[in-house]
Motif scaffolding. Structure first.
Motif, short mmCIF file in Angstrom:
data_model
loop_
_atom_site.label_atom_id
_atom_site.label_comp_id
_atom_site.label_asym_id
_atom_site.label_seq_id
_atom_site.Cartn_x
_atom_site.Cartn_y
_atom_site.Cartn_z
N ARG A 145 0.81 -1.23 0.00
CA ARG A 145 0.00 0.00 0.00
C ARG A 145 0.84 1.27 0.00
O ARG A 145 0.32 2.36 -0.22
N SER A 146 2.16 1.14 0.25
CA SER A 146 3.04 2.31 0.30
C SER A 146 3.95 2.44 -0.91
O SER A 146 4.67 3.43 -1.04
N LEU A 147 3.93 1.46 -1.81
CA LEU A 147 4.88 1.45 -2.92
C LEU A 147 4.79 2.70 -3.79
O LEU A 147 5.81 3.31 -4.14
N ASP A 148 3.57 3.09 -4.15
CA ASP A 148 3.41 4.26 -5.01
C ASP A 148 3.91 5.53 -4.33
O ASP A 148 4.57 6.37 -4.97
N ALA A 149 3.61 5.66 -3.04
CA ALA A 149 4.05 6.85 -2.31
C ALA A 149 5.57 6.91 -2.24
O ALA A 149 6.18 7.96 -2.47
N VAL A 150 6.21 5.79 -1.93
CA VAL A 150 7.67 5.76 -1.83
C VAL A 150 8.30 6.06 -3.18
O VAL A 150 9.33 6.72 -3.27
N ARG A 151 7.67 5.60 -4.23
CA ARG A 151 8.15 5.93 -5.58
C ARG A 151 8.06 7.44 -5.82
O ARG A 151 8.99 8.04 -6.38
N ARG A 152 6.97 8.05 -5.38
CA ARG A 152 6.83 9.51 -5.53
C ARG A 152 7.88 10.25 -4.72
O ARG A 152 8.32 11.34 -5.11
N TYR A 153 8.28 9.70 -3.59
CA TYR A 153 9.30 10.35 -2.76
C TYR A 153 10.66 10.38 -3.46
O TYR A 153 11.53 11.14 -3.06
N GLY A 154 10.83 9.51 -4.46
CA GLY A 154 12.06 9.53 -5.24
C GLY A 154 13.01 8.38 -5.04
O GLY A 154 14.15 8.42 -5.51
N ALA A 155 12.58 7.32 -4.35
CA ALA A 155 13.46 6.17 -4.14
C ALA A 155 13.92 5.58 -5.47
O ALA A 155 13.14 5.47 -6.42
N ASP A 156 15.19 5.21 -5.55
CA ASP A 156 15.75 4.66 -6.78
C ASP A 156 15.43 3.18 -6.95
O ASP A 156 15.29 2.69 -8.07
N GLN A 157 15.33 2.47 -5.85
CA GLN A 157 14.98 1.04 -5.87
C GLN A 157 14.04 0.78 -4.71
O GLN A 157 14.28 1.23 -3.59
N ILE A 158 12.95 0.06 -4.97
CA ILE A 158 11.97 -0.23 -3.93
C ILE A 158 11.83 -1.73 -3.79
O ILE A 158 11.61 -2.44 -4.78
N ILE A 159 11.94 -2.20 -2.56
CA ILE A 159 11.78 -3.62 -2.25
C ILE A 159 10.44 -3.81 -1.56
O ILE A 159 10.21 -3.26 -0.48
N ASP A 160 9.53 -4.56 -2.17
CA ASP A 160 8.28 -4.93 -1.53
C ASP A 160 8.61 -6.07 -0.56
O ASP A 160 8.83 -7.21 -0.98
N TYR A 161 8.65 -5.74 0.73
CA TYR A 161 9.11 -6.73 1.70
C TYR A 161 8.16 -7.92 1.85
O TYR A 161 8.53 -8.94 2.43
N THR A 162 6.94 -7.81 1.31
CA THR A 162 6.02 -8.94 1.37
C THR A 162 6.30 -9.98 0.29
O THR A 162 5.79 -11.09 0.33
N LYS A 163 7.12 -9.58 -0.70
CA LYS A 163 7.40 -10.47 -1.83
C LYS A 163 8.88 -10.80 -1.98
O LYS A 163 9.23 -11.87 -2.50
N ASN A 164 9.74 -9.88 -1.59
CA ASN A 164 11.17 -10.05 -1.83
C ASN A 164 11.98 -9.82 -0.56
O ASN A 164 11.59 -9.02 0.29
N SER A 165 13.09 -10.50 -0.47
CA SER A 165 13.97 -10.36 0.68
C SER A 165 15.06 -9.33 0.41
O SER A 165 15.67 -9.34 -0.67
N VAL A 166 15.29 -8.49 1.39
CA VAL A 166 16.39 -7.53 1.27
C VAL A 166 17.72 -8.28 1.15
O VAL A 166 18.63 -7.85 0.44
N ALA A 167 17.81 -9.42 1.80
CA ALA A 167 19.06 -10.18 1.80
C ALA A 167 19.51 -10.57 0.41
O ALA A 167 20.71 -10.63 0.12
N SER A 168 18.56 -10.83 -0.49
CA SER A 168 18.93 -11.27 -1.83
C SER A 168 18.73 -10.19 -2.89
O SER A 168 19.20 -10.33 -4.02
N GLY A 169 18.03 -9.11 -2.53
CA GLY A 169 17.68 -8.13 -3.55
C GLY A 169 18.40 -6.80 -3.46
O GLY A 169 18.11 -5.90 -4.24
N VAL A 170 19.37 -6.67 -2.54
CA VAL A 170 20.02 -5.37 -2.36
C VAL A 170 21.54 -5.55 -2.37
O VAL A 170 22.09 -6.37 -1.62
#
Length: 295
Positions: free
Chosen positions: A163-188
């Motif tokens: 529910r926050s992905l669009d907002a975080v994208r508007r804030y200007g984040a270069d890469q967004i990890i949806d923590y419900t689908k992807n692990s930071v451990a493997s995606g960053v």
């Protein structure tokens, strides 16, 4: 005047809307006609008594740390030690700065505590060209942190829920990890700085390079070898708040108010937050005509 107070610690049902005398400012104080306060999740722990050992408060206690309002007609914002969830508050004059002019005064109530916490996690730790991971970018503090890190010239990796992905994208984040689908451990890829804004420690090893830095404004984070981890207790700073106001008026930082409630509904805000139903910043407006506008 009407004031949201607790007379005892407990669940949201202990919050009462009391009719109390309008405060009389003491030495060094001014009378603020409150346009809005904003809800901060830490108030849940204060209300329940969890923070009693760290922040003992006299009861009855009026809620509301953030304030936006007017002093003799001049718009101001500030961070108080409670009392802003009311129609008027007597506030120390040195805890107030001029409000931004580019956004509604009621929205400006979302800035002080969350904005200053974000400022102090970003500066002086983040600099141009660095990679920064902001864990919990969809929250009230996280939105400011992403924007401030981008303003500092960093490459920002942010975690957020659906529910926050669009907002975080508007804030200007270069890469967004949806923590419900992807692990930071493997995606960053490794980062220079990690800012932790989640109430529990991360379930993964922080991907911070050696000699990097972890700053947490929430749960403590165990640092990997060679990484420095520090715990931030945010503090009020007049100069920093004034700089935030300038950035808002310059269009560098946007203020994302997701919902607005009347004072009478403040207990509902507490309940919804405890149920995980709140995103971003929520304002509380003492005026009886305030609207409840869920995001």
């Amino acid at each position: 005047m009407r004031s949201a107070r607790i007379h005892e610690h407990g669940d949201a049902s202990v919050i009462r809307i009391d009719d109390v005398p309008q405060p009389v400012p003491g030495s060094g104080q001014v009378l603020v006609k409150v346009a809005a306060t904003s809800f901060n999740p830490t108030e849940l722990a204060l209300r329940s008594g969890v923070l009693w050992s760290l922040f003992p408060i006299p009861l009855p206690y009026t809620l509301g740390w953030d304030v936006a309002g007017t002093v003799a007609g001049s718009p101001v914002i500030g961070w108080l030690e409670g009392g802003a969830a009311a129609e008027y508050v007597a506030a120390p004059s040195d805890r107030l700065v001029s409000a931004p002019t580019s956004i509604p005064l009621t929205d400006a109530a979302a800035i002080p505590l969350a904005g200053l916490t974000a400022w102090q996690t970003v500066f002086p730790h983040v600099s141009a060209g660095q990679r920064v991971l902001i864990n919990g970018a969809g929250g009230g503090i996280g939105g400011f942190a992403v924007q401030l890190a981008k303003h500092a010239g960093a490459h920002v990796v942010a975690t957020a829920g659906p529910r926050s992905l669009d907002a975080v994208r508007r804030y200007g984040a270069d890469q967004i990890i949806d923590y419900t689908k992807n692990s930071v451990a493997s995606g960053v890829d490794p980062v220079d700085v990690m800012i932790h804004l989640v109430g529990t420690p991360p379930p993964w090893v922080p991907p911070v390079r050696r000699e990097g830095v972890i700053i947490s404004a929430a749960a403590p984070v165990t640092a990997p070898p060679g990484v420095t981890s520090s715990q931030l207790v945010a503090r009020y700073d007049t100069a920093q708040l004034a700089e935030l106001v300038k950035l808002v008026d310059a269009g560098v930082v946007t203020v994302d108010v997701t919902e607005s409630y009347p004072l009478d509904a403040i207990a509902e805000v507490h309940r919804r937050s405890e149920a995980g139903e709140i995103r971003g910043k929520v304002t509380i407006i003492p005026g009886r005509q305030a609207t409840h506008s869920p995001a």
